[in-house]
Design an enzyme around this catalytic site. Structure first.
Site, mmCIF file in Angstrom:
data_model
loop_
_atom_site.group_PDB
_atom_site.id
_atom_site.type_symbol
_atom_site.label_atom_id
_atom_site.label_comp_id
_atom_site.label_asym_id
_atom_site.label_seq_id
_atom_site.Cartn_x
_atom_site.Cartn_y
_atom_site.Cartn_z
ATOM 1 N N HIS A 291 0.811 -1.223 0.000
ATOM 2 C CA HIS A 291 0.000 0.000 0.000
ATOM 3 C C HIS A 291 0.845 1.273 0.000
ATOM 4 O O HIS A 291 0.330 2.349 -0.293
ATOM 5 C CB HIS A 291 -1.026 -0.006 1.143
ATOM 6 C CG HIS A 291 -0.495 0.305 2.505
ATOM 7 N ND1 HIS A 291 -0.414 -0.633 3.510
ATOM 8 C CD2 HIS A 291 -0.047 1.459 3.040
ATOM 9 C CE1 HIS A 291 0.057 -0.065 4.605
ATOM 10 N NE2 HIS A 291 0.290 1.205 4.338
ATOM 11 N N ASP B 294 -0.592 -7.681 1.662
ATOM 12 C CA ASP B 294 0.005 -6.341 1.657
ATOM 13 C C ASP B 294 1.527 -6.449 1.757
ATOM 14 O O ASP B 294 2.118 -6.258 2.818
ATOM 15 C CB ASP B 294 -0.569 -5.528 2.825
ATOM 16 C CG ASP B 294 -0.192 -4.052 2.755
ATOM 17 O OD1 ASP B 294 0.253 -3.604 1.680
ATOM 18 O OD2 ASP B 294 -0.348 -3.362 3.783
ATOM 19 N N SER C 67 4.446 2.334 7.929
ATOM 20 C CA SER C 67 4.059 1.203 7.094
ATOM 21 C C SER C 67 5.292 0.617 6.426
ATOM 22 O O SER C 67 6.173 1.343 5.974
ATOM 23 C CB SER C 67 3.080 1.657 6.011
ATOM 24 O OG SER C 67 1.838 1.976 6.572
ATOM 25 N N GLY C 68 5.352 -0.715 6.365
ATOM 26 C CA GLY C 68 6.461 -1.378 5.695
ATOM 27 C C GLY C 68 7.660 -1.630 6.572
ATOM 28 O O GLY C 68 8.582 -2.334 6.177
#
Length: 248
Positions: free
Chosen positions: A46, A95, A191-192
């Site tokens: 994402h 994801d 994120s990530g």
């Protein structure tokens, strides 16, 4: 849907040498990422929504303070972005994405790959692991620290995790961690970024990538939800093989 560490503390420079910063111009730091091989990085799919052009991205390694580049820092351009073909934006499932760098990193004590788990290797509930990233200091602070943050979290069973999320389905492609009170969680900038657990002989192993979870700055804070890296090991290995030996 970027996620940030909540309730963490500043980490010592070089403690997490696989942590990297995924950046684009002119925005700067967008997402966390994880070095898994000299030319390969993992992050979540994402992060690239609407920005899948590799030419606008770069990856920065060996950096602790985003505002003060260090002599240990290395920067690489992005050659290829590989999104998981089953990534589902609506439910944030599958994801995960792989990033190929334009050239190898130079391995140092400040920049080196993390260990990957074996296929479908499980991390038991109640195991304590670490999440890292750049993010908000706490739910009373709107500040985004420039220094890398770390937080210890407890792995939570998928069944227990599901009880926090009425409107979302927790799948086997996900891993949950945090505390019921939400005092240490990743919320809206990282994120990530990695969730790593220490294995025998001191081997830090990547089990999760920060994906989604509780809403920060609310009174209802549940666990964070992470992409379950061990579920994707075969896909990761296959993509790296294809892009290393068949497409180059």
């Amino acid at each position: 849907m970027n996620k940030r560490i909540l309730g963490g503390r500043t980490s010592r420079p070089g403690r997490w040498p696989w942590q990297c910063s995924l950046q684009s111009e002119p925005s700067g730091h967008i997402c966390g990422c994880v070095l898994i091989a000299k030319r390969w990085v993992l992050t979540v799919a994402h992060c690239f929504e609407g920005r899948e052009n590799a030419a606008v991205w770069k990856v920065v390694f060996g950096i602790s303070n985003l505002d003060h580049p260090s002599g240990f820092m290395q920067t690489r351009l992005v050659k290829t972005i590989i999104l998981h073909p089953r990534y589902n934006r609506a439910v944030v499932d599958y994801d995960i994405s792989i990033v190929e760098l334009d050239e190898d990193i130079n391995e140092t004590s400040y920049v080196r790959p993390v260990c990957l788990p074996s296929k479908d290797q499980l991390v038991r509930p109640d195991t304590y692991c670490y999440i890292t990233g750049w993010g908000h200091m706490g739910n009373k602070s709107k500040m985004v620290p420039f220094k890398l943050q770390e937080g210890e979290v407890r792995i939570i069973s998928l069944e227990q995790c599901q009880s926090y999320f009425d409107m979302k389905t927790i799948t086997s492609r996900m891993l949950c961690a945090g505390y019921e009170s939400g005092t240490v969680d990743s919320c809206m900038g990282d994120s990530g970024g990695p969730l790593v657990c220490e294995q025998p002989a001191g081997r830090w192993t990547l089990f999760g990538l920060t994906s989604w979870g509780s809403v920060c700055f609310s009174k209802v804070l549940g666990p964070g939800v992470y992409s379950n890296v061990s579920h994707f090991i075969e896909w990761i290995e296959r993509q790296i093989y294809i892009h290393t030996f068949l497409l180059n």
